[in-house]
Design a protein around this motif. Structure first.
Motif, PDB file in Angstrom:
ATOM      1  N   ALA A 171      -4.473  10.302  -3.938  1.00 29.46           N
ATOM      2  CA  ALA A 171      -3.047  10.081  -3.710  1.00 29.46           C
ATOM      3  C   ALA A 171      -2.404  11.264  -2.997  1.00 29.46           C
ATOM      4  O   ALA A 171      -1.499  11.096  -2.170  1.00 29.46           O
ATOM      5  CB  ALA A 171      -2.342   9.815  -5.040  1.00 29.46           C
ATOM      6  N   ALA A 174      -2.966  10.869   0.731  1.00 24.29           N
ATOM      7  CA  ALA A 174      -2.076   9.880   1.332  1.00 24.29           C
ATOM      8  C   ALA A 174      -0.654  10.411   1.437  1.00 24.29           C
ATOM      9  O   ALA A 174       0.019  10.219   2.465  1.00 24.29           O
ATOM     10  CB  ALA A 174      -2.110   8.587   0.525  1.00 24.29           C
ATOM     11  N   VAL A 198       2.855   6.908  -4.199  1.00 20.14           N
ATOM     12  CA  VAL A 198       1.552   6.451  -3.710  1.00 20.14           C
ATOM     13  C   VAL A 198       0.757   5.820  -4.845  1.00 20.14           C
ATOM     14  O   VAL A 198       0.185   4.733  -4.702  1.00 20.14           O
ATOM     15  CB  VAL A 198       0.770   7.621  -3.083  1.00 20.14           C
ATOM     16  CG1 VAL A 198      -0.666   7.203  -2.773  1.00 20.14           C
ATOM     17  CG2 VAL A 198       1.466   8.114  -1.820  1.00 20.14           C
ATOM     18  N   LEU A 208      -7.922   3.078  -4.781  1.00 24.08           N
ATOM     19  CA  LEU A 208      -7.068   2.873  -3.614  1.00 24.08           C
ATOM     20  C   LEU A 208      -5.860   1.992  -3.938  1.00 24.08           C
ATOM     21  O   LEU A 208      -5.993   0.899  -4.481  1.00 24.08           O
ATOM     22  CB  LEU A 208      -7.862   2.221  -2.481  1.00 24.08           C
ATOM     23  CG  LEU A 208      -8.937   3.084  -1.824  1.00 24.08           C
ATOM     24  CD1 LEU A 208      -9.777   2.249  -0.872  1.00 24.08           C
ATOM     25  CD2 LEU A 208      -8.309   4.265  -1.085  1.00 24.08           C
ATOM     26  N   GLN A 212      -2.501   4.121   0.366  1.00 19.80           N
ATOM     27  CA  GLN A 212      -3.669   4.932   0.710  1.00 19.80           C
ATOM     28  C   GLN A 212      -4.571   4.225   1.720  1.00 19.80           C
ATOM     29  O   GLN A 212      -5.673   4.696   2.004  1.00 19.80           O
ATOM     30  CB  GLN A 212      -4.470   5.254  -0.545  1.00 19.80           C
ATOM     31  CG  GLN A 212      -3.695   6.065  -1.570  1.00 19.80           C
ATOM     32  CD  GLN A 212      -4.503   6.315  -2.830  1.00 19.80           C
ATOM     33  OE1 GLN A 212      -5.540   6.956  -2.780  1.00 19.80           O
ATOM     34  NE2 GLN A 212      -4.023   5.810  -3.948  1.00 19.80           N
ATOM     35  N   SER A 298      -7.792   6.882   2.039  1.00 21.16           N
ATOM     36  CA  SER A 298      -7.731   8.265   1.537  1.00 21.16           C
ATOM     37  C   SER A 298      -9.093   8.737   1.040  1.00 21.16           C
ATOM     38  O   SER A 298      -9.438   9.914   1.169  1.00 21.16           O
ATOM     39  CB  SER A 298      -6.686   8.378   0.428  1.00 21.16           C
ATOM     40  OG  SER A 298      -7.006   7.514  -0.662  1.00 21.16           O
TER      41      SER A 298
END
Length: 405
Positions: A171, A174, A198, A208, A212, A298
C-alpha cells in the motif's frame, strides 16, 4: 564497433480512460508531432520507424504515420505484450548502433477496452501465456476473473511468506505513486491517496486493492533516436540523452521449473537483464538517481526492487519503510506516478517511461523534478515473456554551459 545512441526528442499524450480521447490515429499522431517539435526536425529526416502496440491490425503504425508523411521509409509493427514499447526502442537502438541508419522514430500507442484485461482475443488457438497459466494452476487454485492480478498478487503473497513483508508495504508503494502522479499533468489519475485509503479500496486479489492496480488507458508516446554524428550534424547536443545500455531478456527454465510465483511474474528475467546491463555499462545500482519501473501492480514494484538490485534480497520492506524509494531517499522510483497513477496503455508505456527519464535528465520535469538526476533506469516487463532494462544519462552534459560562454 557499436555506435552511441541518443534520444533527441520525446512526446507523450495525457493518458486517459479508454474511449475518452478519440481514436488511436489522432492521439498517436499528437505524440509523434510533439517528439518532432521537441527535436526540432522534420519527419523527412526519419530513416526508419518502429511502431509498438499490443492490440490492433497489423499495419496500424502506417495508419498513424501516413498522416504525418508518406516518405516510403521502412515501418515495423511490434507486439511484445506489456513490454511492447521498450521492445520498439530496443530494435531502433540496435539499428543505429549497428550503423544501419542514423535516425529512427519509435512510436508506442494503445486504444484499450474499458475494465480489466480480458483473456485471449483469439479463443480458437493456444494462448500465448498458456504455459504460464498452467504453471500457476499447478501452484494454486486460479479464481474466476482476470489472471494478471493473480500472477502478481501471488508473487506478493510469496514475498510476504518468505520475508515478512506486509500488506502495508504494498500500500505504501501505491500511495507513493499516486502522490507522485498528482504532480504529473499527463497522468490518468492525478489524485493523491493515503496508505489508509489505498488499503480500504476494493479488494482485487490477495494483498492487492483497486488503488494498487494500474488502470486500462488510451494514450501514446514517441521518441526520436540518433547516432552521435546525426546529433552533431543537427546541432541537438543540448537535447541529447544517451542510452548508455539496454538489455532485453526472456524467460529462462527457472520461470517454470522452480515453482515460484515471483519467478513466474518475471523476477528472473529482470535480474538477468539488469545484471547484463550493469556488467556491460559499469554502472552500479547505487549510482542510479531515478527509475521508471513497471508497477502494473504494487506487488511487482516491490519484488522488482530486489531483482534490479536496488536493495538486497528480502530487504524490500525495509527499503520502503526507510523512504529510500522516493524524494530524499536513495533513488526516486516512478516520479511520473508509474503505471498505477499515470496509466498503462500497453504499447505506449515503454515510450512514456523513456520520455519521463529524458525530461528528468534534462531538468524539464517541473514539480516532480528529481534533484541532480544524472543516471536513470527504465524497466518495462511483459508476461509471456520479455523484459527490457535500460540506463540513460545526459549525452553532452557540458554543451549548454559551453554554448553560453
Amino acid at each position: 564497433m557499436l555506435r552511441k545512441v541518443f534520444v533527441v526528442g520525446v512526446g507523450m499524450t495525457k493518458f486517459a480512460k479508454p474511449g475518452t480521447v478519440g481514436d488511436y490515429p489522432d492521439f498517436a499522431k499528437q505524440a509523434v508531432e510533439e517528439a518532432l517539435t521537441d527535436a526540432g526536425i522534420e519527419y523527412n529526416v526519419i530513416q526508419q520507424a518502429v511502431c509498438a502496440y499490443a492490440a490492433g491490425d497489423s499495419t496500424s503504425g502506417q495508419r498513424v504515420l501516413y498522416q504525418i508523411g508518406m516518405t516510403g521509409i521502412p515501418i515495423y509493427n511490434v507486439n511484445n505484450n506489456c513490454s511492447t514499447g521498450s521492445s520498439g526502442l530496443f530494435l531502433a537502438k540496435q539499428l543505429i548502433e549497428g550503423g544501419i541508419i542514423d535516425v529512427a522514430l519509435v512510436l508506442g500507442f494503445e486504444k484499450m477496452a474499458s475494465g480489466a484485461l480480458k483473456g485471449s482475443r483469439f479463443p480458437d488457438r493456444a494462448a500465448a501465456t498458456g504455459v504460464h497459466q498452467a504453471t500457476m494452476r499447478e501452484l494454486t487454485e486460479v479464481t474466476p476473473g482476470p489472471l494478471t492480478p493473480q500472477y502478481f498478487g501471488n508473487a506478493g503473497i510469496e514475498h510476504m511468506k518468505k520475508y515478512g513483508t506486509t500488506e502495508v508495504h504494498f500500500a505504501k508503494i501505491a500511495a507513493k505513486n499516486h502522490r507522485h502522479g498528482a504532480k504529473n499533468p499527463r497522468a490518468q489519475s492525478t489524485r493523491a491517496y493515503t496508505v489508509e485509503e489505498v488499503l480500504s479500496s476494493r479488494k482485487i486479489y490477495g494483498p492487492l486493492t483497486k488503488l494498487q492496480c494500474c488502470p486500462t488507458s488510451d494514450g501514446a508516446g514517441a521518441a526520436i533516436l540518433m547516432s552521435e554524428d546525426a546529433v552533431i550534424r543537427n546541432e541537438l547536443q543540448h537535447k541529447a540523452v544517451e542510452i548508455i545500455g539496454m538489455e532485453m531478456a526472456t524467460d529462462t527454465p527457472s520461470t517454470f521449473q522452480e515453482k515460484s510465483f515471483m519467478k513466474l511474474a518475471g523476477y528472473d528475467m529482470t535480474r538477468l537483464a539488469s545484471l547484463r546491463l550493469y556488467a556491460k555499462t559499469g554502472i552500479t545500482p547505487k549510482q542510479i538517481d531515478v527509475v521508471e519501473l513497471h508497477d502494473c501492480f504494487s506487488c511487482n514494484e516491490l519484488i522488482t526492487y530486489e531483482s534490479l538490485q536496488l536493495c538486497g534480497e528480502g530487504e524490500a520492506g525495509k527499503f520502503i519503510d526507510s523512504g529510500a524509494n522516493t524524494y530524499g531517499g536513495q533513488v526516486v522510483v516512478n516520479p511520473s506516478g508509474g503505471l498505477i497513477a499515470k496509466g498503462h496503455p500497453l504499447g505506449a508505456t515503454g515510450l512514456a517511461q523513456c520520455a519521463e527519464l529524458c525530461w528528468q535528465l534534462r531538468g524539464e520535469a517541473g514539480a516532480r523534478q528529481v534533484e541532480d538526476a544524472r543516471i536513470a533506469l527504465q524497466h518495462n516487463l511483459g508476461l509471456g515473456g520479455a523484459v527490457v532494462v535500460a540506463l540513460y544519462r545526459k549525452g553532452f552534459p557540458n554543451h549548454t554551459m559551453l554554448s553560453k560562454l
